[in-house]
Design an enzyme around this catalytic site. Structure first.
Site, PDB file in Angstrom:
ATOM      1  N   SER A 217       0.838  -1.203   0.000  1.00 35.76           N
ATOM      2  CA  SER A 217       0.000   0.000   0.000  1.00 35.76           C
ATOM      3  C   SER A 217       0.872   1.252   0.000  1.00 35.76           C
ATOM      4  CB  SER A 217      -0.976  -0.042   1.180  1.00 35.76           C
ATOM      5  OG  SER A 217      -1.965   0.954   1.045  1.00 35.76           O
ATOM      6  N   GLU A 335      -9.255  -5.916  -3.490  1.00 33.16           N
ATOM      7  CA  GLU A 335      -8.649  -4.727  -2.873  1.00 33.16           C
ATOM      8  C   GLU A 335      -9.687  -3.777  -2.269  1.00 33.16           C
ATOM      9  OE1 GLU A 335      -5.471  -3.955  -2.482  1.00 33.16           O
ATOM     10  OE2 GLU A 335      -4.291  -4.892  -4.075  1.00 33.16           O
ATOM     11  N   HIS A 429      -7.862  -5.386   0.680  1.00 32.70           N
ATOM     12  CA  HIS A 429      -6.613  -4.622   0.678  1.00 32.70           C
ATOM     13  C   HIS A 429      -5.829  -4.906   1.960  1.00 32.70           C
ATOM     14  CE1 HIS A 429      -3.924  -1.380  -0.425  1.00 32.70           C
ATOM     15  NE2 HIS A 429      -4.098  -0.795   0.744  1.00 32.70           N
TER      16      HIS A 429
END
Length: 542
Positions: A217, A335, A429
């Site tokens: 990320s 995600e 995610h």
């Protein structure tokens, strides 16, 4: 795992017992680094050192300055505990990503090392945590590096400045800088940590010439920055990139792609906070400043300043100006299931959805609707946003590195387990992180995280860790528990991690080509391309 660990042990050339580092009378491992002597803790067969300062505290007049030299000490410094997390806003306890922090401080530039106790020339992995450049800490139990070290790697995690304290630019800051630039302080922290690793990691048994930088990320975004920053060149040898993005970033002193300059954004923040000048801003309590800046809408991100970040990420890769290193990169299939706030309002009908696609994408609408059909609007919107943010950007890195002749490997994490399925969070995610780190227990995870609990989950985790560690060691991911992982190459080969590891080709047919065209059109029109691939054409997303 034993079948993998034996060849890795040969690769890492372990020394005879007791030959690597000293220990005190109580048996605590000790090393001597540039700053002085350091005592860690012995945890099984590992030596662990926490809370090591890698740069000067960025406090007082050092707020919004590049990291200064790390402090020295006399005698033996004890390193049993993590340093404080960098100052950050609090997440609501109901958030999926909420995690109680032990303590926070502006004086936070520390790192941690897990090492096999008798390692010599072992591969090194440097972990950059995620959290939107706004939150996060290397002390998270999920980021414990012990399982990497047990496989023969020396694992390093670190804190870097967050939010407006780490990423704000301002004309007054540029004026006082020798290079006439500002912003990117958190990135400069990461570079300082990599320099520390190069200078000191051999004392822990690591090979300074075999360093892999790894992030997820915002950590993956940071790895992308490092790949294109000239200041990071030569400080790492491979990169692992999990859920990257490559949106347009503001330039230091001029508006670009519909965004104000980074300096202007900083000046507007000062106005909102009623700060008259830099001394007043530096005198404000760090937590108060961060909280008020967050409430004022400050969004931390890199600044294109011509020095730390000389150009946009996509321009650097297009010009071949990135670091030529092997990469292992991928995305999670679900995600955006944990990021629904990124989605525009859902169209009321399939017809409205199709009209929105035509309005947004013109003659590309037919290709768009083939990929993201109107008969399942919710799933299509999740997939569109996933690909527009993460899929296109991450696959682009792999494509470009492969074109440069580098080993390049792509993956899609698509594993779902009962607790995640019950909350519609399959492959969400950051959902791969417990598997990558081998931290599947309740006590290892944030309190609201769905817990993987089946033997199959543990088996998948072991396989993924095999691939990750062997890539760090040799540049080629391998596992005795999974198939050979082919390079991306012309066939667009990839590995899918679902109920096991499975080879495939072209994971999302047509996805990259469509999003590349959308981005290039917006780029030519001098418009931001972040969140630009969906069906919402409201002014704030144009």
């Amino acid at each position: 795992m034993k079948a993998l660990r034996l060849p890795l042990a040969l690769l890492f050339a372990l020394l005879p017992a007791g030959a690597w580092a000293g220990s005190d009378e109580a048996g605590a491992p000790q090393v001597t680094i540039e700053q002085g002597q350091l005592a860690g803790t012995r945890e099984g067969e590992l030596a662990v050192y926490r809370g090591i300062p890698y740069a000067a505290p960025p406090v007082g007049e050092r707020r919004w300055k590049p990291p200064g030299p790390a402090p020295n000490w006399s005698g033996v410094r004890s390193a049993p505990e993590f340093g404080p997390a960098c100052t950050q806003p609090a997440l609501p306890p109901s958030s999926l990503y909420y995690e109680p922090l032990r303590r926070t401080s502006e004086d936070c530039l520390t790192l941690n090392v897990w090492a096999p106790e008798r390692a010599h020339n072992a591969p090194v992995i440097v972990w950059l945590h995620g959290g939107s450049l706004r939150i996060g800490s290397s002390a998270s139990p999920m980021y414990d590096g012990a399982n990497f070290a047990r496989r023969g790697a020396v694992f390093v995690s670190l804190n870097y400045r967050l939010g407006a304290l780490g990423w704000m630019a301002h004309r007054a800051l540029s004026d006082e800088s020798s290079g006439h630039v500002s912003g990117n302080y958190g990135l400069l922290d990461q570079i300082a940590a990599l320099r520390w690793v190069r200078a000191n990691i051999a004392a822990f048994g690591g090979d300074p010439d075999n360093v892999t930088v790894m992030g997820e990320s915002a950590g993956a975004l940071s790895v992308s920055y490092l790949l294109v920053s000239p200041l990071a060149r030569g400080l790492f040898d491979k990169a692992i990139v999990q859920s990257a993005n490559a949106r347009a970033f503001p330039a230091l002193a001029e508006p670009v792609f519909g965004m104000p300059s980074a300096e202007t954004t900083g000046e507007r923040l000062f106005d909102k906070l009623d700060l008259r000048d830099l001394p007043a801003a530096r005198a404000m309590d760090a937590q108060q400043f961060v909280d008020r800046a967050t409430q004022a809408g400050f969004s931390p991100q890199g600044t294109i300043d011509g020095e730390v970040l000389p150009m946009q990420i996509i321009d650097a890769f297009d010009r071949g100006a990135q670091a030529k290193v092997p990469v292992l990169a991928g995305i999670n299939n679900g995600e955006v299931r944990a990021q629904r706030a990124l989605l525009p309002p859902a169209p009321a009908s399939a017809e409205a959805y199709e009209d929105g696609a035509k309005a947004a994408h013109g003659e590309l609408a037919a290709a768009f609707l083939r990929l993201y059909p109107s008969d399942r609007i919710d799933q299509s919107m999740l997939a569109t946003t996933r690909d527009g943010i993460y899929g296109w950007a991450t696959e682009r890195i792999v494509r470009k590195q492969a074109a440069e002749g580098q080993n390049a490997y792509f993956f899609v994490f698509d594993h779902c387990y009962a607790a995640a399925r019950a909350r519609d969070l399959c492959a969400f995610h950051a959902g791969e992180l417990p598997f990558v780190f081998g931290r599947l227990r309740r006590e290892d995870l944030p309190p609201n995280w769905p817990v993987p609990s089946r033997p199959a989950d543990a088996a998948l985790s072991r396989t993924m860790m095999d691939y990750w560690v062997s890539f760090a060691a040799t540049g080629t991911p391998r596992s005795d528990h999974g198939p050979a992982w082919p390079g991306y190459g012309e066939s667009e080969a990839y590995m899918r991690f679902d109920h096991g590891a499975h080879q495939g080709t072209d994971p999302l047919p047509g996805m990259f080509e469509l999003h590349e065209e959308i981005v290039q059109r917006r780029k030519r029109a001098d418009r931001q391309w972040f969140l630009s691939a969906g069906v919402d054409v409201s002014p704030e997303r144009r």
